[in-house]
Design a protein around this motif. Structure first.
Motif, PDB file in Angstrom:
ATOM      1  N   THR A 149       9.516  14.296  -9.018  1.00  0.00           N
ATOM      2  CA  THR A 149      10.574  13.695  -8.227  1.00  0.00           C
ATOM      3  C   THR A 149      10.216  12.216 -10.043  1.00  0.00           C
ATOM      4  OG1 THR A 149       8.323  11.930  -7.328  1.00  0.00           O
ATOM      5  CG2 THR A 149       9.848  12.729  -6.044  1.00  0.00           C
ATOM      6  N   GLY A 150       9.623  12.707 -10.636  1.00  0.00           N
ATOM      7  CA  GLY A 150       9.966  11.353 -11.348  1.00  0.00           C
ATOM      8  C   GLY A 150       9.275   9.680 -11.645  1.00  0.00           C
ATOM      9  N   LEU A 151       8.710   9.918  -9.741  1.00  0.00           N
ATOM     10  CA  LEU A 151       8.240   8.191  -9.919  1.00  0.00           C
ATOM     11  C   LEU A 151       7.271   7.940 -10.924  1.00  0.00           C
ATOM     12  CD1 LEU A 151       9.474   9.450  -7.018  1.00  0.00           C
ATOM     13  CD2 LEU A 151       7.966   8.407  -6.440  1.00  0.00           C
TER      14      LEU A 151
ATOM     15  N   GLY B 240       2.590   3.273  -9.223  1.00  0.00           N
ATOM     16  CA  GLY B 240       2.135   2.812  -8.404  1.00  0.00           C
ATOM     17  C   GLY B 240       3.307   2.482  -7.109  1.00  0.00           C
ATOM     18  N   GLU B 241       4.493   3.153  -7.610  1.00  0.00           N
ATOM     19  CA  GLU B 241       5.149   4.182  -6.498  1.00  0.00           C
ATOM     20  C   GLU B 241       5.050   5.239  -5.578  1.00  0.00           C
ATOM     21  OE1 GLU B 241       9.317   2.364  -7.825  1.00  0.00           O
ATOM     22  OE2 GLU B 241       9.232   4.504  -8.707  1.00  0.00           O
ATOM     23  N   ALA B 242       4.369   6.037  -6.490  1.00  0.00           N
ATOM     24  CA  ALA B 242       3.756   7.279  -5.738  1.00  0.00           C
ATOM     25  C   ALA B 242       2.612   6.770  -5.104  1.00  0.00           C
ATOM     26  CB  ALA B 242       3.448   8.239  -6.934  1.00  0.00           C
TER      27      ALA B 242
ATOM     28  N   VAL C 110      11.602  11.981  -1.066  1.00  0.00           N
ATOM     29  CA  VAL C 110      11.125  10.744  -1.247  1.00  0.00           C
ATOM     30  C   VAL C 110      11.324  10.048  -0.572  1.00  0.00           C
ATOM     31  CG1 VAL C 110      10.351  11.552  -3.295  1.00  0.00           C
ATOM     32  CG2 VAL C 110       8.643  10.488  -1.799  1.00  0.00           C
ATOM     33  N   GLU C 111      11.302   8.517   0.175  1.00  0.00           N
ATOM     34  CA  GLU C 111      11.568   7.573   0.550  1.00  0.00           C
ATOM     35  C   GLU C 111      11.223   6.601  -0.430  1.00  0.00           C
ATOM     36  OE1 GLU C 111      12.073   7.489   4.922  1.00  0.00           O
ATOM     37  OE2 GLU C 111      14.767   8.866   4.306  1.00  0.00           O
ATOM     38  N   VAL C 112      11.452   5.753  -1.151  1.00  0.00           N
ATOM     39  CA  VAL C 112      11.035   5.198  -1.702  1.00  0.00           C
ATOM     40  C   VAL C 112      11.457   3.323  -1.649  1.00  0.00           C
ATOM     41  CG1 VAL C 112       9.545   4.033  -3.671  1.00  0.00           C
ATOM     42  CG2 VAL C 112      10.768   6.282  -4.022  1.00  0.00           C
ATOM     43  N   ARG C 113       9.779   2.943  -0.638  1.00  0.00           N
ATOM     44  CA  ARG C 113      10.416   1.555  -0.305  1.00  0.00           C
ATOM     45  C   ARG C 113       8.991   0.564  -0.851  1.00  0.00           C
ATOM     46  NH1 ARG C 113      14.436   3.932  -0.425  1.00  0.00           N
ATOM     47  NH2 ARG C 113      15.695   5.339   1.808  1.00  0.00           N
ATOM     48  N   LYS C 114       8.212   1.665  -1.486  1.00  0.00           N
ATOM     49  CA  LYS C 114       6.892  -0.187  -1.260  1.00  0.00           C
ATOM     50  C   LYS C 114       6.207   0.262  -2.989  1.00  0.00           C
ATOM     51  CE  LYS C 114       6.086  -1.765   2.862  1.00  0.00           C
ATOM     52  NZ  LYS C 114       6.533  -3.040   2.792  1.00  0.00           N
ATOM     53  N   THR C 115       5.524   0.414  -3.504  1.00  0.00           N
ATOM     54  CA  THR C 115       4.570   0.382  -4.797  1.00  0.00           C
ATOM     55  C   THR C 115       3.093  -0.199  -4.236  1.00  0.00           C
ATOM     56  OG1 THR C 115       4.498  -0.472  -7.540  1.00  0.00           O
ATOM     57  CG2 THR C 115       5.397  -2.814  -5.962  1.00  0.00           C
ATOM     58  N   LEU C 116       2.498   0.420  -5.059  1.00  0.00           N
ATOM     59  CA  LEU C 116       0.376  -0.542  -5.344  1.00  0.00           C
ATOM     60  C   LEU C 116       0.203  -0.865  -6.117  1.00  0.00           C
ATOM     61  CD1 LEU C 116      -1.520   0.079  -2.719  1.00  0.00           C
ATOM     62  CD2 LEU C 116      -1.829   2.024  -4.571  1.00  0.00           C
ATOM     63  N   GLU C 117      -0.145  -1.581  -6.745  1.00  0.00           N
ATOM     64  CA  GLU C 117      -1.167  -2.831  -7.638  1.00  0.00           C
ATOM     65  C   GLU C 117      -1.975  -3.436  -7.584  1.00  0.00           C
ATOM     66  OE1 GLU C 117       2.692  -4.770  -8.849  1.00  0.00           O
ATOM     67  OE2 GLU C 117       3.796  -5.076  -7.049  1.00  0.00           O
TER      68      GLU C 117
ATOM     69  N   TRP D 156      -0.205  -3.963  -1.524  1.00  0.00           N
ATOM     70  CA  TRP D 156       1.448  -2.925  -0.695  1.00  0.00           C
ATOM     71  C   TRP D 156       2.801  -3.691  -0.628  1.00  0.00           C
ATOM     72  CZ3 TRP D 156       1.990  -0.733   4.192  1.00  0.00           C
ATOM     73  CH2 TRP D 156       2.697   0.936   3.858  1.00  0.00           C
ATOM     74  N   GLY D 157       3.420  -3.270  -1.237  1.00  0.00           N
ATOM     75  CA  GLY D 157       4.425  -4.053  -1.351  1.00  0.00           C
ATOM     76  C   GLY D 157       6.071  -3.980  -1.597  1.00  0.00           C
ATOM     77  N   PRO D 158       6.886  -4.848  -1.463  1.00  0.00           N
ATOM     78  CA  PRO D 158       8.154  -4.260  -2.627  1.00  0.00           C
ATOM     79  C   PRO D 158       7.690  -3.508  -3.598  1.00  0.00           C
ATOM     80  CG  PRO D 158       8.142  -6.517  -1.109  1.00  0.00           C
ATOM     81  CD  PRO D 158       6.988  -6.407  -1.555  1.00  0.00           C
ATOM     82  N   PRO D 159       8.789  -3.189  -4.090  1.00  0.00           N
ATOM     83  CA  PRO D 159       9.571  -2.342  -4.921  1.00  0.00           C
ATOM     84  C   PRO D 159       9.624  -2.920  -6.194  1.00  0.00           C
ATOM     85  CG  PRO D 159      10.761  -1.519  -4.023  1.00  0.00           C
ATOM     86  CD  PRO D 159      10.251  -2.338  -2.768  1.00  0.00           C
ATOM     87  N   LYS D 160       9.745  -2.375  -7.696  1.00  0.00           N
ATOM     88  CA  LYS D 160      10.283  -3.555  -8.529  1.00  0.00           C
ATOM     89  C   LYS D 160      10.954  -4.480  -8.788  1.00  0.00           C
ATOM     90  CE  LYS D 160       9.260  -2.604 -13.619  1.00  0.00           C
ATOM     91  NZ  LYS D 160       9.652  -1.832 -14.616  1.00  0.00           N
ATOM     92  N   THR D 161      11.938  -3.447  -8.553  1.00  0.00           N
ATOM     93  CA  THR D 161      13.380  -3.925  -8.341  1.00  0.00           C
ATOM     94  C   THR D 161      14.337  -3.712  -7.283  1.00  0.00           C
ATOM     95  OG1 THR D 161      14.196  -2.574  -9.517  1.00  0.00           O
ATOM     96  CG2 THR D 161      13.153  -4.039 -10.797  1.00  0.00           C
ATOM     97  N   PRO D 162      15.117  -4.688  -6.703  1.00  0.00           N
ATOM     98  CA  PRO D 162      16.122  -3.474  -4.973  1.00  0.00           C
ATOM     99  C   PRO D 162      16.596  -2.100  -5.653  1.00  0.00           C
ATOM    100  CG  PRO D 162      16.752  -6.206  -5.899  1.00  0.00           C
ATOM    101  CD  PRO D 162      15.887  -5.546  -6.871  1.00  0.00           C
ATOM    102  N   THR D 163      17.121  -2.091  -6.755  1.00  0.00           N
ATOM    103  CA  THR D 163      17.163   0.085  -6.989  1.00  0.00           C
ATOM    104  C   THR D 163      15.919   0.420  -7.207  1.00  0.00           C
ATOM    105  OG1 THR D 163      17.117  -1.534  -9.651  1.00  0.00           O
ATOM    106  CG2 THR D 163      19.660  -1.393  -8.020  1.00  0.00           C
ATOM    107  N   SER D 164      14.549  -0.075  -7.726  1.00  0.00           N
ATOM    108  CA  SER D 164      14.047   0.627  -7.096  1.00  0.00           C
ATOM    109  C   SER D 164      14.100   1.652  -5.571  1.00  0.00           C
ATOM    110  CB  SER D 164      12.785   0.171  -7.591  1.00  0.00           C
ATOM    111  OG  SER D 164      12.611  -0.310  -9.027  1.00  0.00           O
ATOM    112  N   SER D 165      14.395   0.388  -4.701  1.00  0.00           N
ATOM    113  CA  SER D 165      14.417   1.187  -3.519  1.00  0.00           C
ATOM    114  C   SER D 165      15.368   2.506  -3.092  1.00  0.00           C
ATOM    115  CB  SER D 165      14.260   0.091  -2.753  1.00  0.00           C
ATOM    116  OG  SER D 165      14.035   0.614  -1.240  1.00  0.00           O
TER     117      SER D 165
END
Length: 339
Positions: free
Chosen positions: A144-146, A149-151, A166-173, A206-215
């Motif tokens: 998927t190239g995620l 943090g997204e994975a 796979v729906e990418v809506r969060k990131t972990l950091e 655990w929260g929003p992805p890096k940018t709006p387009t990352s979702s």
């Protein structure tokens, strides 16, 4: 007005505009700049002088990290010019003359950014033999190239079996906590973050992805989707894919597993999980996928980001382009030589 004068004003403004994790990164980067640039007047910065400092820094840091420092300095200068209408001279990063020896190192590093098809097959075959959750997550990153943090942020609810994505809506950091400031839980929670772990020096968010387009929604390779369907039916939707538990495996854990997987497969190269993202993109570009599609799959905010990183062509794609587009005019020449 010095950089030390501007810094607290700059960071207070940025807190209203960027992710908390970015604020933490700015803080860490500023610590490495403070002694050198803190007392300096913001109008006194000159690219030539900064160039000498950059070359000195190469003995301690990578060019990439030094460039990140320059970006922060330029961001501060932009803030000064906009907020206080003080004319400043931005650092011209493209004009900096890096040592020739470094360019050779850069070329070698660029060549090792991607894994080849045989190496990818070795990794996936090993995961098939022993499909532990951390390794399955690495498999998912290959397909998927995620970003890591997204994975790590994915739960089984993230797998949409009907849409086959796979729906990418969060990131972990994990972010560092400045002891002089402490951790403001309300600040992060108000911005959509869940605090999963909190220690004296760091916090796992655990929260929003890096940018709006990352979702985004990323299609899954059919065989990988088949395997994930089985796991999805066996575990609650709120369980994380990389751990099969209700708490995720952190990026640093996945990095350790990735290096162990490389060792088992006999891949003796200095690569990191992010190289899987480069591999994914390069495979798509090499196969003829248009850059706009690749950009959206990667979640880049701008197609120029994709072009800047993946504009280099592989030898195979160069040969294919020439053979496809330039063979016809030479056909008669070849026949004439054969007569």
């Amino acid at each position: 007005m010095t950089f030390n004068d501007v810094w607290p004003l700059f960071i207070a403004d940025k807190k209203l505009r960027v992710k908390p994790s970015t604020i933490a990164t700015y803080g860490q980067t500023w610590k490495s700049l403070e002694d050198r640039f803190g007392p300096m007047d913001v109008t006194a910065v000159r690219t030539k002088a900064v160039e000498r400092w950059c070359i000195e820094e190469l003995s301690k840091y990578s060019k990439r990290y030094i460039h990140d420092k320059l970006t922060l300095l330029n961001n501060i200068l932009d803030f000064v010019e906009y907020e206080f209408e003080i004319p400043v001279s931005r650092i011209n990063t493209k004009a900096i003359r890096w040592p020739t020896a470094l360019m050779t190192v850069r070329d070698e590093q660029a060549a090792s950014k991607t894994l080849d098809g045989e190496e990818i097959k070795l990794l996936i075959d090993q995961v098939a033999k022993k499909p532990r959750p951390e390794w399955m997550l690495i498999c998912l990153m290959i397909g998927t190239g995620l970003r890591i943090g997204e994975a790590c942020a994915l739960t089984y609810d993230s797998i949409n079996t009907e849409a086959k994505v796979v729906e990418v809506r969060k990131t972990l950091e994990r972010i560092a906590i400045d002891p002089s400031v402490g951790f403001d839980r309300a600040y992060y929670e108000a911005r959509g973050y869940t605090i999963l772990r909190l220690t004296k020096g760091t916090a796992v968010l655990w929260g929003p992805p890096k940018t709006p387009t990352s979702s985004r929604s990323v299609p899954l390779p059919p065989a990988l989707l088949t395997v994930l369907k089985k796991y999805k039916s066996a575990y609650p939707g709120s369980y994380f894919i990389g751990s099969n538990r209700d708490m995720p495996a952190e990026p640093r854990i996945i990095r350790n597993h990735f290096h162990k997987l490389l060792d088992i497969c006999g891949i003796n190269r200095r690569v990191v999980p992010h190289n899987l993202r480069h591999t994914y993109a390069s495979m798509l570009v090499t196969s003829g996928t248009d850059v706009r599609t690749v950009s959206e799959l990667l979640g880049h905010s701008d197609v120029t980001t994709t072009l800047d990183i993946y504009s280099h062509a592989s030898p195979q794609s160069k040969h294919r382009a020439v053979t496809k587009n330039l063979s016809f005019p030479f056909n008669n020449l070849a026949k004439k030589e054969g007569d």
